[in-house]
Design a protein around this motif. Structure first.
Motif, PDB file in Angstrom:
ATOM      1  N   ASP A 106       2.950  -0.211 -13.069  1.00  0.00           N
ATOM      2  CA  ASP A 106       2.410  -1.561 -12.909  1.00  0.00           C
ATOM      3  C   ASP A 106       3.518  -2.605 -12.831  1.00  0.00           C
ATOM      4  OD1 ASP A 106      -0.026  -0.392 -13.021  1.00  0.00           O
ATOM      5  OD2 ASP A 106      -0.546  -1.100 -15.032  1.00  0.00           O
ATOM      6  N   GLU A 107       4.569  -2.411 -13.622  1.00  0.00           N
ATOM      7  CA  GLU A 107       5.682  -3.361 -13.579  1.00  0.00           C
ATOM      8  C   GLU A 107       6.363  -3.340 -12.219  1.00  0.00           C
ATOM      9  OE1 GLU A 107       9.831  -4.336 -16.002  1.00  0.00           O
ATOM     10  OE2 GLU A 107       8.507  -2.724 -16.659  1.00  0.00           O
ATOM     11  N   ALA A 108       6.534  -2.146 -11.673  1.00  0.00           N
ATOM     12  CA  ALA A 108       7.148  -2.035 -10.342  1.00  0.00           C
ATOM     13  C   ALA A 108       6.284  -2.710  -9.276  1.00  0.00           C
ATOM     14  CB  ALA A 108       7.371  -0.560  -9.995  1.00  0.00           C
ATOM     15  N   LEU A 109       4.969  -2.543  -9.369  1.00  0.00           N
ATOM     16  CA  LEU A 109       4.086  -3.169  -8.382  1.00  0.00           C
ATOM     17  C   LEU A 109       4.075  -4.690  -8.531  1.00  0.00           C
ATOM     18  CD1 LEU A 109       1.030  -0.723  -8.293  1.00  0.00           C
ATOM     19  CD2 LEU A 109       2.866  -0.984  -6.615  1.00  0.00           C
ATOM     20  N   ARG A 110       4.107  -5.176  -9.791  1.00  0.00           N
ATOM     21  CA  ARG A 110       4.142  -6.630  -9.980  1.00  0.00           C
ATOM     22  C   ARG A 110       5.442  -7.218  -9.449  1.00  0.00           C
ATOM     23  NH1 ARG A 110       1.255  -5.353 -14.855  1.00  0.00           N
ATOM     24  NH2 ARG A 110       3.237  -5.092 -16.000  1.00  0.00           N
ATOM     25  N   GLU A 111       6.544  -6.524  -9.663  1.00  0.00           N
ATOM     26  CA  GLU A 111       7.823  -6.986  -9.113  1.00  0.00           C
ATOM     27  C   GLU A 111       7.797  -6.968  -7.590  1.00  0.00           C
ATOM     28  OE1 GLU A 111      11.712  -8.391  -9.029  1.00  0.00           O
ATOM     29  OE2 GLU A 111      10.287  -8.270 -10.691  1.00  0.00           O
ATOM     30  N   TRP A 170       0.832  -1.214   0.000  1.00  0.00           N
ATOM     31  CA  TRP A 170       0.000   0.000   0.000  1.00  0.00           C
ATOM     32  C   TRP A 170       0.861   1.256   0.000  1.00  0.00           C
ATOM     33  CZ3 TRP A 170      -0.444   3.602   4.106  1.00  0.00           C
ATOM     34  CH2 TRP A 170      -1.416   4.575   3.895  1.00  0.00           C
ATOM     35  N   ARG A 171       1.928   1.244   0.793  1.00  0.00           N
ATOM     36  CA  ARG A 171       2.792   2.424   0.840  1.00  0.00           C
ATOM     37  C   ARG A 171       3.485   2.650  -0.505  1.00  0.00           C
ATOM     38  NH1 ARG A 171       4.472   4.477   5.723  1.00  0.00           N
ATOM     39  NH2 ARG A 171       5.366   6.061   4.340  1.00  0.00           N
ATOM     40  N   VAL A 172       4.006   1.595  -1.108  1.00  0.00           N
ATOM     41  CA  VAL A 172       4.700   1.749  -2.399  1.00  0.00           C
ATOM     42  C   VAL A 172       3.721   2.171  -3.492  1.00  0.00           C
ATOM     43  CG1 VAL A 172       5.985   0.519  -4.192  1.00  0.00           C
ATOM     44  CG2 VAL A 172       6.525   0.143  -1.773  1.00  0.00           C
ATOM     45  N   ARG A 173       2.547   1.516  -3.517  1.00  0.00           N
ATOM     46  CA  ARG A 173       1.572   1.878  -4.544  1.00  0.00           C
ATOM     47  C   ARG A 173       1.122   3.327  -4.383  1.00  0.00           C
ATOM     48  NH1 ARG A 173      -4.352  -0.689  -4.692  1.00  0.00           N
ATOM     49  NH2 ARG A 173      -4.535   0.890  -3.037  1.00  0.00           N
ATOM     50  N   THR A 174       0.931   3.769  -3.142  1.00  0.00           N
ATOM     51  CA  THR A 174       0.541   5.164  -2.903  1.00  0.00           C
ATOM     52  C   THR A 174       1.599   6.121  -3.432  1.00  0.00           C
ATOM     53  OG1 THR A 174      -0.725   4.507  -0.939  1.00  0.00           O
ATOM     54  CG2 THR A 174      -0.093   6.817  -1.118  1.00  0.00           C
ATOM     55  N   PRO A 176      -4.566  -9.706 -14.650  1.00  0.00           N
ATOM     56  CA  PRO A 176      -3.409 -10.190 -15.426  1.00  0.00           C
ATOM     57  C   PRO A 176      -2.787  -9.071 -16.245  1.00  0.00           C
ATOM     58  CG  PRO A 176      -5.450 -10.812 -16.465  1.00  0.00           C
ATOM     59  CD  PRO A 176      -5.835 -10.185 -15.151  1.00  0.00           C
ATOM     60  N   ILE A 177      -1.577  -9.334 -16.752  1.00  0.00           N
ATOM     61  CA  ILE A 177      -0.816  -8.310 -17.480  1.00  0.00           C
ATOM     62  C   ILE A 177      -1.512  -8.002 -18.813  1.00  0.00           C
ATOM     63  CG2 ILE A 177       1.405  -7.766 -18.534  1.00  0.00           C
ATOM     64  CD1 ILE A 177       2.691  -9.683 -16.533  1.00  0.00           C
ATOM     65  N   THR A 178      -1.763  -6.738 -19.031  1.00  0.00           N
ATOM     66  CA  THR A 178      -2.352  -6.285 -20.300  1.00  0.00           C
ATOM     67  C   THR A 178      -1.505  -5.143 -20.854  1.00  0.00           C
ATOM     68  OG1 THR A 178      -3.802  -4.745 -19.111  1.00  0.00           O
ATOM     69  CG2 THR A 178      -4.701  -6.923 -19.626  1.00  0.00           C
ATOM     70  N   SER A 179      -1.615  -4.927 -22.150  1.00  0.00           N
ATOM     71  CA  SER A 179      -0.864  -3.845 -22.786  1.00  0.00           C
ATOM     72  C   SER A 179      -1.734  -2.588 -22.860  1.00  0.00           C
ATOM     73  CB  SER A 179      -0.414  -4.265 -24.193  1.00  0.00           C
ATOM     74  OG  SER A 179      -1.550  -4.553 -25.009  1.00  0.00           O
ATOM     75  N   GLY A 180      -1.088  -1.491 -23.033  1.00  0.00           N
ATOM     76  CA  GLY A 180      -1.805  -0.239 -23.210  1.00  0.00           C
ATOM     77  C   GLY A 180      -2.513   0.242 -21.962  1.00  0.00           C
ATOM     78  N   ALA A 194       5.828  -9.944  -6.356  1.00  0.00           N
ATOM     79  CA  ALA A 194       6.601 -11.187  -6.461  1.00  0.00           C
ATOM     80  C   ALA A 194       7.642 -11.283  -5.348  1.00  0.00           C
ATOM     81  CB  ALA A 194       7.276 -11.256  -7.832  1.00  0.00           C
ATOM     82  N   GLN A 195       8.341 -10.180  -5.081  1.00  0.00           N
ATOM     83  CA  GLN A 195       9.359 -10.199  -4.029  1.00  0.00           C
ATOM     84  C   GLN A 195       8.740 -10.400  -2.650  1.00  0.00           C
ATOM     85  OE1 GLN A 195      11.699  -6.651  -4.381  1.00  0.00           O
ATOM     86  NE2 GLN A 195      12.560  -7.215  -6.396  1.00  0.00           N
ATOM     87  N   LEU A 196       7.599  -9.745  -2.410  1.00  0.00           N
ATOM     88  CA  LEU A 196       6.929  -9.922  -1.113  1.00  0.00           C
ATOM     89  C   LEU A 196       6.451 -11.350  -0.947  1.00  0.00           C
ATOM     90  CD1 LEU A 196       4.817  -6.631  -0.844  1.00  0.00           C
ATOM     91  CD2 LEU A 196       6.818  -7.263   0.520  1.00  0.00           C
ATOM     92  N   ALA A 197       5.900 -11.931  -2.017  1.00  0.00           N
ATOM     93  CA  ALA A 197       5.437 -13.323  -1.931  1.00  0.00           C
ATOM     94  C   ALA A 197       6.607 -14.261  -1.663  1.00  0.00           C
ATOM     95  CB  ALA A 197       4.714 -13.716  -3.216  1.00  0.00           C
TER      96      ALA A 197
END
Length: 457
Positions: free
Chosen positions: A158-163, A41-45, A126-130, A166-169
């Motif tokens: 979005d890429e930063a949040l997905r990464e 939440w903090r990073v996404r904010t 899921p990952i989408t373009s555009g 993954a790291q948190l998981a």
């Protein structure tokens, strides 16, 4: 049974170690999920704030250009722009959009009425373009209403949040595995002494009568306290079993003689016709042995009660009353035998159990009258919180070799001090003294025998 009750019943049937590991795993999962959620939440904010700042800056530059009738400036890399009239017709659009409207009809109506609209296009997973974040608001240019739409790409956000997800998981999974393993090892280590105690108890159940649990001496935690408690319980069980064996052995040993004598008297009486006088003599002899059996049984039961419970009930008792009650039953005997029985008691009270102390003192007086000679003197004093009861006679005294075992069960001195009696009187006196937390002592003082009780009061 409802599902919750079934789950609880299933959980209770699991081994303790498994339950502890599951509890640790569930707790750590909740903690890790909360911590990961907070970090996400903090990073996404922060990322959203940066993206919104870029979008707002781009929107302002477009608004100024539309109001001034200038060419629309380029925005950040991958950004899009669109200008509409009040009817929703496209007046200007980025080349990538052509005439595709970014706003829905509902959003268009809201902006026409003066609202600012912001929304995202595309999803994180899921990952989408555009994927875009757009913002639209009304602008007045040359007296005409215009709608300016600015959109920036969300790809980096979005890429930063997905990464991050993954790291948190990955970190949470490793932490959960490590915590579960540590919980398992800790539970196994903590319960290992319990398993050792259980094995020891199994050995005891198989017949090992002198087993004691191996309890570490350098610890004082819950498990070691359990071990000390179990060892204390084993001591009590051994003592109880020993008292039972001793009681049976003593009873069988002492009951054999009077029962044999009674059987012999009865057999002789039945062997041939006897006169009334002979039968009366036989019955009197049997009555004497029966009374001896009764006295012996009462003495054994009193000793067993004191030994099995070790419990006394203290209450303040005037010493003069205690001594007078103890010797009252023996005054007539002393008078009949021409003996002197005197008593001397301090004018104070002692905190003792008179129910047991009175017959114990009476036993000492009875022994002195039965086996001693001359005057018998009873003295009770209190000094420094201790009660001392002494019974003195003027007899020949105990044989020196008998003094160390004078208070043993069925111990008897030489013929000068034997005769009647079961040999349990002094043993009872010793048991009463021990139950009070005191001692019993016998000695020859050159003028007779002194038997003394020294008790805390």
């Amino acid at each position: 049974m409802n599902p919750r009750d079934r789950a609880r019943a299933w959980f209770r049937r699991l081994p303790v170690v498994t339950r502890l590991v599951l509890a640790v795993a569930v707790t750590m999962s909740l903690v890790l999920a909360g911590a990961a959620g907070l970090v996400y939440w903090r990073v996404r904010t922060a990322l959203d704030q940066q993206l919104d700042d870029d979008l707002t800056t781009y929107q302002r530059s477009l608004d100024r250009a539309v109001r001034a009738g200038e060419q629309l400036p380029p925005g950040p890399s991958g950004s899009l722009q669109q200008v509409l009239d009040a009817q929703g017709r496209v007046l200007h659009s980025s080349a990538a959009l052509r005439h595709q409207l970014l706003l829905t009809p509902a959003e268009l109506r809201r902006v026409v009425h003066g609202a600012t609209v912001r929304r995202d296009i595309g999803s994180l997973l899921p990952i989408t373009s555009g994927t875009l974040r757009l913002q639209a608001r009304p602008v007045t240019a040359d007296g005409h209403g215009r709608i300016v739409v600015a959109a920036v790409r969300r790809g980096h956000r979005d890429e930063a949040l997905r990464e991050l997800l993954a790291q948190l998981a990955f970190a949470s999974a490793l932490t959960l595995i490590a915590a579960s393993y540590a919980g398992y090892r800790t539970a196994r280590g903590a319960l290992r002494p319990v398993e050792r105690y259980r094995s020891g108890a199994t050995t005891l159940a198989d017949g090992n009568k002198h087993l004691r649990l191996d309890v570490p001496a350098d610890r004082h935690d819950e498990i070691t306290r359990l071990g000390h408690t179990l060892n204390h319980m084993l001591d009590r069980l051994d003592a109880s079993a020993e008292r039972e064996r001793r009681f049976v052995a003593d009873a069988s040993h002492e009951l054999r003689t009077p029962l044999t004598l009674m059987r012999a008297e009865i057999d002789v009486a039945l062997h041939r016709p006897r006169s009334a006088q002979e039968l009366t003599g036989t019955l009197r002899s049997v009555d004497t042995e029966v009374q001896r059996l009764i006295d012996l049984s009462n003495a054994l039961l009193d000793l067993e009660e004191l030994g099995s419970t070790g419990h006394i009930t203290r209450s303040p008792v005037p010493l003069s009353d205690l001594v007078q009650d103890a010797i009252a039953a023996h005054l007539h005997t002393a008078e009949q035998t021409g003996r002197t029985l005197t008593a001397e008691a301090a004018g104070t009270s002692a905190d003792v159990d008179a129910r047991w102390l009175r017959p114990a003192l009476g036993n000492l007086v009875d022994n002195a009258l039965r086996h001693g000679h001359g005057a018998v003197h009873v003295m009770a004093t209190v000094e420094d919180g201790r009660l001392r009861l002494c019974v003195r006679d003027e007899g020949p005294g105990f044989p020196p070799g008998f003094l160390p075992r004078a208070f043993d069960r069925f111990a008897r001195a030489e013929a000068s001090r034997t005769g009647e009696g079961s040999g349990l009187g002094l043993a009872f006196v010793h048991a009463v003294a021990t139950a009070h937390g005191g001692t019993a002592h016998a000695e020859n003082d050159g003028h007779g025998v002194i038997v003394a009780l020294d008790l805390p009061c």
